[in-house]
Scaffold this active site. Structure first.
Site, mmCIF file in Angstrom:
data_model
loop_
_atom_site.group_PDB
_atom_site.id
_atom_site.type_symbol
_atom_site.label_atom_id
_atom_site.label_comp_id
_atom_site.label_asym_id
_atom_site.label_seq_id
_atom_site.Cartn_x
_atom_site.Cartn_y
_atom_site.Cartn_z
ATOM 1 N N GLY A 135 0.831 -1.197 0.000
ATOM 2 C CA GLY A 135 0.000 0.000 0.000
ATOM 3 C C GLY A 135 0.861 1.240 0.000
ATOM 4 C CB ALA A 136 2.187 3.528 1.655
ATOM 5 C CG MET A 137 8.740 1.454 1.906
ATOM 6 S SD MET A 137 8.588 0.165 3.171
ATOM 7 C CE MET A 137 10.051 0.531 4.161
ATOM 8 C CG ASN B 200 10.968 4.561 1.025
ATOM 9 O OD1 ASN B 200 11.445 3.502 1.387
ATOM 10 N ND2 ASN B 200 10.150 4.654 -0.013
ATOM 11 C CG HIS C 23 0.512 2.535 8.697
ATOM 12 N ND1 HIS C 23 -0.023 1.389 9.249
ATOM 13 C CD2 HIS C 23 1.773 2.174 8.301
ATOM 14 C CE1 HIS C 23 0.858 0.417 9.204
ATOM 15 N NE2 HIS C 23 1.960 0.862 8.621
ATOM 16 C CD GLU C 24 3.326 3.654 5.165
ATOM 17 O OE1 GLU C 24 4.532 3.545 5.487
ATOM 18 O OE2 GLU C 24 2.563 2.673 5.080
ATOM 19 C CG HIS D 254 6.283 3.234 9.828
ATOM 20 N ND1 HIS D 254 6.577 2.296 10.785
ATOM 21 C CD2 HIS D 254 5.357 2.659 9.008
ATOM 22 C CE1 HIS D 254 5.861 1.195 10.563
ATOM 23 N NE2 HIS D 254 5.117 1.383 9.498
ATOM 24 C CD GLU E 107 4.923 -2.189 9.071
ATOM 25 O OE1 GLU E 107 3.910 -1.474 9.075
ATOM 26 O OE2 GLU E 107 5.942 -1.906 8.426
#
Length: 863
Positions: A277-279, A281, A312-313, A316, A335
């Site tokens: 879905g996404a990362m 970085n 969510h991202e 992180h 996660e």
């Protein structure tokens, strides 16, 4: 020398030898062909006189020099370069060519079918930084990165830090991105050095991306922020919404974490053919264009999902990037935390106040499914090597873990929980930490020991089931009440739960919540005295408000009430809980699938949470194809479609229900007559006020038409001519695979297992889903055993995320009850393929379990 599969023991040994790492990496994306060139300089400290290795999954290593001495060829193996006789201070320079990828990993290359433009993006998690430059590719060897990128002049380049300079390279040109037969000049993009990061969140994105910019306001001042996407999709970037969501999250996180945003910028990039879905970085978050960029009208569920993913991202950046796990064993902590806090923040900081209902209806419910498989694992689980990380990205890691953290916050108090989080982030900033170190900070903040809690919640697999045990007198007054917790036979561990038990009465076409009791339950049977003396309700929920992680069963009175009046239940959380309980009772073979299907269709007009509608339509389609007895499946499918058409006709113009209903109808059409309605809707002969048949909806409708035998390749070609871009190509491949003939299914499988040219990951996913879609799964029965026989060959040619996802899609669970001896054939496969890749063996074991579950449910359906 060992190959590509890095072992945990190897990583631990290497982390003890190497420290203070700094990379300078120059990527050259201007050469023709299927490779790019990278020059990597690694400066690092080491224990003098020792030896280790650098990860380098290059197509060709041209040169490798350690401390001014050329490394011998025999020290350069598959995926690794041995480095010996290390000094206290070391310098390694590696010149190498690396392959562009089409599987969504390493440096993925996408060529736009509309204009021929090339787009690149990196995906380095879990261990594919080594597929782009030489590195110590493990999370606990953090390093600084100084990236330079040589690229065509027409390209934009994005990385983790702001660009410091863009310099034209005199005397250099490239044909990439130029007009046919021409060339263009070349620029060198120079980015500032990052703070220390794990390799898996370093990033490079390059191509003729369009962008829209903005500014975020942090505790430390202004932060530049842009949203990027392919130029053909520039009109759909929704930059104001994307950046606005980040700002809402930034305000909340800086307050709750008591730590300012750690980085210099925050860009978000929609990239094509993305596996995830996404990362997260650092400063360059990548999002799936296919799933989260809306070129057509999305459902409210999908809109909320994107908001949740953005938050969510963002979380992180602190939890995962600022403080990083030492090894993939603690992937869950990254996660699960982001899953929990992203949902919490969606509810707290955005208009989506039903975020926890959405979570329960979708991801948490999927976690229950996965937690009952023979391959289930504890939230905290041993990851012995990097191959096993493919299996670690599941809903046990994400949703069950998030549910456990939600229980932890309830157990210690939300203020104490976030105080512990803040202390953890401050103590371990710019370093690595473990679960024990996280829990220690929460213990200090709350004053409560968490050892027992961690044992039962984090270190024990399996989903338990809560059910009420009730006695009443002749007047219906409850005289005894307890909550039973049924535990899996293989994992007989009870958990402490903080729940709300609620009773609802039904009258005058509606439900009223008459009473609610908060309780702490745990053990085989927990008496709840505060319920005694209350009138037995028409509907009783032992996990009202969906506070804990446990399947819930309805008592007989509640089942009777739901059977007659579920359409009157308007409360979004209660309705979601009821439908979820019925779904898992259906899967467990204790409730006929027809009763679950009837409840969903009856409730549909009054479902207010979009994800509840969307999730249960997906489940309904599974129930029709897998859990209804084969003798009645077509009849039940036809009835379901007719009822959905009625819902569509009654839906308010332009409503989310209208969109959900038409998509649901397209998903379950069962007859040529029903397919003809879809064709008329697609062509404009039938119209509904407020419903635009846009590009993606047209493909949804066409998939239903072809699955029910109403059209074929010619109609698909015509639709593709109207939508010739990347999304159209991808959707067309999936719709071709959905054609309701055995020949079409065989051709689709051949395209995957015997491709004439590489098939991109996103197209493979669509084909896999199309193969598994069938109005009458019996039609596909002759394909089941040949597909099983060829599955290993397919997976080994596509090993990793792509192979795993497609193998799950096509595995012949759809043949359960329709192919004699299917379970025996799968058992034989497992016996004969014990040495197959562990991820594939896991998928086949799970498929066998689902086949057995389906046969059991079909037996209940036939009663």
């Amino acid at each position: 020398m060992p190959g590509m599969n890095l072992l945990k023991a190897e990583a631990q040994e290497r982390a003890g030898l190497v420290s203070h790492v700094a990379y300078t990496v120059v990527f050259d994306f201007t050469q023709p062909g299927d490779t790019f060139h990278t020059t990597t300089t690694v400066v690092f400290d080491a224990t003098p006189g020792t030896a280790t290795f650098v990860d380098c999954a290059a197509a060709q290593v041209d040169d490798a020099v350690l401390n001014w001495s050329r490394i011998a060829r025999e020290s350069i193996g598959e995926g690794r370069i041995e480095v010996r006789d290390l000094l206290a201070k070391n310098s390694l320079v590696v010149e190498a060519d690396y392959a562009y990828r089409t599987d969504g990993q390493g440096i993925h290359r996408f060529v736009d079918p509309e204009d021929g433009e090339t787009y690149l993006y990196s995906q380095f998690a879990a261990v594919d930084a080594r597929a782009a430059f030489a590195c110590f590719d493990q999370p606990d060897i953090r390093a600084t990165f100084a990236f330079e990128v040589i690229a065509p002049a027409s390209w934009e380049v994005v990385s983790n830090t702001p660009v410091r300079a863009k310099v034209r390279q005199p005397g250099r040109s490239t044909s990439i991105g130029a007009a046919q037969g021409g060339t263009q000049h070349v620029n060198r993009w120079i980015f500032g050095r990052t703070p220390e990061l794990p390799t898996y969140v370093a990033a490079v994105v390059a191509g003729p991306y369009a962008s829209a910019g903005g500014t975020l306001i942090s505790r430390k001042g202004e932060i530049p922020s842009k949203v990027y996407g392919r130029k053909n999709l520039a009109a759909h970037l929704d930059a104001d919404e994307m950046i606005g969501t980040v700002q809402a999250g930034l305000d909340l996180y800086e307050q709750m974490f008591d730590t300012e945003f750690p980085y210099e910028k925050y860009d978000q990039v929609f990239v094509p053919e993305y596996n995830l879905g996404a990362m997260e970085n650092v400063g360059c978050v990548t999002f799936s264009e296919d799933r989260l960029l809306f070129r057509s009208r999305p459902s409210e569920a999908l809109r909320q999902q994107r908001v949740n993913v953005v938050l969510h991202e963002l979380s992180h950046m602190w939890f995962g990037n600022l403080v990083t796990m030492k090894w993939w064993d603690d992937l869950w902590l990254n996660e699960s935390f982001a899953e929990f806090v992203g949902t919490w923040a969606t509810e707290q900081a955005t208009p989506w106040k039903d975020a926890w209902v959405t979570f329960g209806a979708s991801r948490k419910s999927v976690a229950y499914v996965q937690d009952q498989l023979p391959t289930t694992h504890a939230i905290v689980t041993e990851i012995p090597d990097v191959e096993a990380t493919v299996s670690a990205f599941d809903m046990i890691t994400y949703a069950k873990g998030a549910s456990a953290l939600k229980q932890l916050a309830a157990y210690v108090g939300e203020d104490a929980f976030f105080a512990g989080v803040a202390a953890y982030l401050k103590r371990y900033a710019w370093g690595n930490a473990t679960l024990a170190e996280f829990l220690a900070e929460v213990e200090k903040a709350s004053g409560r020991s968490l050892a027992e809690w961690a044992q039962v919640w984090l270190q024990t697999p399996g989903a338990t089931t809560l059910r009420p045990v009730i006695d009443t007198d002749g007047d219906g007054v409850i005289t005894e009440f307890a909550v039973a917790e049924d535990v899996p036979e293989d994992f007989p561990t009870h958990r402490p739960h903080r729940v709300t038990i609620a009773g609802y009465s039904h009258a005058a076409g509606g439900f009223t919540r008459e009473w609610a009791v908060e309780a702490a339950v745990g053990g085989a049977l927990t008496g709840v005295a505060d319920v005694v003396g209350k009138q037995r309700p028409d509907l009783l929920l032992v996990n009202d408000l969906d506070r804990t992680y446990a399947k819930a069963q309805l008592d007989e009175v509640s089942l009777e009430t739901v059977a007659g009046y579920v359409g009157h239940l308007k409360d979004a959380t209660a309705l979601s809980s009821v439908l979820d309980a019925l779904w898992h009772m259906c899967r467990d073979g204790v409730l006929p699938a027809e009763r679950y299907i009837d409840a969903v269709l009856t409730a549909m007009p009054n479902v207010t949470n979009s994800e509840t509608a969307e999730a249960h339509i997906r489940n309904l389609a599974v129930a029709l194809g897998r859990y209804v007895h084969p003798s009645g499946a077509l009849r039940e499918g036809e009835r379901a479609a007719e009822r959905l058409w009625t819902v569509l006709e009654g839906a308010a113009p332009g409503s989310d229900l209208q969109l959900q209903a038409v998509k649901a109808y397209a998903r379950v059409v069962a007859t040529p007559t029903q397919a003809a309605r879809l064709a008329d809707l697609m062509d404009g002969a039938i119209k509904f006020t407020g419903l635009e048949v846009d590009a993606d909806l047209a493909w949804d409708l066409l998939a239903g038409v072809v699955a029910a035998g109403g059209a074929g390749d010619g109609t698909i070609a015509g639709r593709l001519a109207m939508d010739p871009g990347a999304a159209g190509q991808r959707r067309a491949a999936g719709v071709r695979a959905a054609i309701g003939t055995l020949g079409a299914k065989q051709r689709a499988w051949d395209a995957l297992v015997r491709p004439v040219a590489p098939v991109p990951n996103a197209v493979q996913y669509e084909i896999g889903l199309g193969i598994a879609r069938a109005t009458d799964p019996s039609l596909m029965a002759p394909l089941a055993l040949p597909l099983l026989a060829e599955l290993r060959g397919y997976y080994e040619a596509n090993e990793g995320f792509v192979g795993a996802r497609v193998a799950r899609y096509v595995f012949p669970t759809w043949a359960a009850g329709r192919v004699d001896g299917l379970a025996d054939a799968v058992e034989a496969w497992l016996a004969e393929n014990a040495e197959a890749p562990s991820v594939l063996v896991k998928i086949v074991r799970e498929g066998l379990d689902e086949i057995r579950r389906a046969v059991s449910a079909q037996a209940t359906s036939a009663l």
